[in-house]
Write a protein that holds these residues in place. Structure first.
Motif, PDB file in Angstrom:
ATOM      1  N   ARG A   3       0.964   4.022  -3.055  1.00  0.00           N
ATOM      2  CA  ARG A   3       0.692   5.428  -2.772  1.00  0.00           C
ATOM      3  C   ARG A   3       1.822   6.312  -3.327  1.00  0.00           C
ATOM      4  NH1 ARG A   3      -3.454   6.170   0.301  1.00  0.00           N
ATOM      5  NH2 ARG A   3      -3.414   4.279   1.517  1.00  0.00           N
ATOM      6  N   GLU A  35       0.825  -1.216   0.000  1.00  0.00           N
ATOM      7  CA  GLU A  35       0.000   0.000   0.000  1.00  0.00           C
ATOM      8  C   GLU A  35       0.856   1.262   0.000  1.00  0.00           C
ATOM      9  OE1 GLU A  35      -3.544  -0.208   2.106  1.00  0.00           O
ATOM     10  OE2 GLU A  35      -4.103   1.868   1.661  1.00  0.00           O
ATOM     11  N   ILE A  53      -6.186  -2.369  -2.515  1.00  0.00           N
ATOM     12  CA  ILE A  53      -5.085  -1.393  -2.437  1.00  0.00           C
ATOM     13  C   ILE A  53      -5.035  -0.540  -3.710  1.00  0.00           C
ATOM     14  CG2 ILE A  53      -2.558  -1.191  -2.420  1.00  0.00           C
ATOM     15  CD1 ILE A  53      -2.532  -3.468  -0.334  1.00  0.00           C
ATOM     16  N   ARG A  75      -7.886   1.935  -3.308  1.00  0.00           N
ATOM     17  CA  ARG A  75      -7.625   2.980  -2.299  1.00  0.00           C
ATOM     18  C   ARG A  75      -6.588   3.980  -2.776  1.00  0.00           C
ATOM     19  NH1 ARG A  75      -8.239  -1.103   1.699  1.00  0.00           N
ATOM     20  NH2 ARG A  75      -6.016  -1.480   1.933  1.00  0.00           N
ATOM     21  N   THR A  76      -5.568   3.495  -3.474  1.00  0.00           N
ATOM     22  CA  THR A  76      -4.478   4.397  -3.851  1.00  0.00           C
ATOM     23  C   THR A  76      -4.716   5.036  -5.220  1.00  0.00           C
ATOM     24  OG1 THR A  76      -3.240   2.580  -4.861  1.00  0.00           O
ATOM     25  CG2 THR A  76      -2.754   3.082  -2.551  1.00  0.00           C
TER      26      THR A  76
END
Ligand code: C2E
Ligand code: CA
Ligand code: CA
Ligand code: CA
Length: 277
Positions: A99, A95, A134, A137-138
């Motif tokens: 990011r 993660e 992931i 989310r990123t």
């Protein structure tokens, strides 16, 4: 001797006890480090051999230990893996790396992020769902994520590995075989696994022949081309090795000759300089 609940006699073994104690302590240490944020991801540039500009990085975990300083993964990963903590630690690394990749892609679209997967991550039934979550989310474009696994990991259960890798690939990510040539690979395995990239182990890169003799690196490059796999040479430590790989038309490389693994800020600065060139 001590009587346990089942009525059998168990001898107290001080050595076993010490080992158990050690594992329990290590487990506590690693869990605490995860909680307080002592792990860091460092990044080693991967360069395009003509021009030698950075086209991506490999994420490499480190432990910023309060007493022991910066601890390399060789010291704690096996323990973390045997304690079953790698899915958690590896998930955190993934993660963090994704990011960071999104960040760098603002400046360099197409910038690639390579992340290592351990054996227990590959066999974890939640892996595919976690990678998907992931990516969501990123916001990382999966096309620019390369998941690296070693042959020994991929080959323990070939059929199952091939299934998981195909599922991962259906998310849009790419797969790299790490330390290629060092495991027990056979060519049939290569064609059975949905792999996109091979990372040529540094032992072959560093075994450059004196004067045009045959080399394992050349053979490995030949295999890569035959199977339509993109080669990345690892562990390039000097200009002569870089030049040799260029002659062999290996387009990508990684190693101390170009850059060591560094904190994220170092890569940001490197990319800034590269943009100014
Ligand atoms: P690897 O995936 O083969 O990563 C390359 C290793 O070679 C790194 O060691 C890197 O620092 C080192 N290296 C890079 N260039 C050179 C060079 O020119 N010469 C030499 N001698 N070494 C070079 P590092 O960071 O200590 O990592 C060791 C291993 O730990 C990695 O080998 C990988 O298998 C594992 N690892 C690291 N981070 C992670 C992670 O987040 N998850 C998992 N599952 N494994 C990881
Ligand atoms: Ca790797
Ligand atoms: Ca490697
Ligand atoms: Ca390795």
């Amino acid at each position: 001797a001590k009587l346990d609940g089942g009525g059998t006699v168990r001898r107290f073994d001080p050595e076993l006890f010490a080992l158990e104690e050690q594992r329990r302590k290590a487990e506590g240490d690693i869990l605490r480090a995860l909680d307080v944020g002592e792990f860091e991801v460092h990044y080693q540039p991967i360069v395009d051999l003509d021009g030698e500009h950075t086209v991506g990085v490999e994420a490499l975990v480190r432990w910023r230990h309060p007493e022991r300083g910066l601890v390399p993964p060789g010291v704690f990963l096996d323990m973390a893996e045997s304690l079953g903590l790698l899915p958690r630690l590896g998930g955190w690394v993934l993660e963090e790396a994704c990011r960071q990749a999104v960040n760098w892609q603002r400046q360099f679209p197409g910038f690639e992020m390579n992340v290592n997967l351990s054996a227990s991550q590959l066999t974890n039934p939640h892996l595919v769902a976690e990678v998907r979550a992931i990516l969501e989310r990123t916001g990382l474009d999966p096309e620019h994520l390369v998941l690296e696994l070693t042959e020994s990991v991929a080959l323990t259960d070939l059929v199952e590995s091939a299934r998981v890798l195909s599922e991962l690939k259906s998310l849009g990510v790419r797969i790299a075989l790490d330390d290629f040539g060092t495991g027990f690979s056979s060519l049939s395995h290569l064609s059975a696994l949905p792999v996109d990239v091979v990372k040529i182990d540094r032992s072959f890169v560093q075994a450059m022949p004196d004067s045009g003799g045959a080399s394992v690196a050349e053979a490995v490059l030949h295999i890569a081309r035959t199977f339509n796999l993109a080669p990345v040479a690892e562990g390039v430590e000097d200009a002569a090795q870089a030049e040799w790989l260029r002659e062999l038309a290996c387009s990508r490389a990684q190693g101390y000759h170009f850059a060591r693994p560094m904190p994220a800020l170092g890569v940001t600065e490197l990319l800034d300089r590269q943009a100014d060139r």
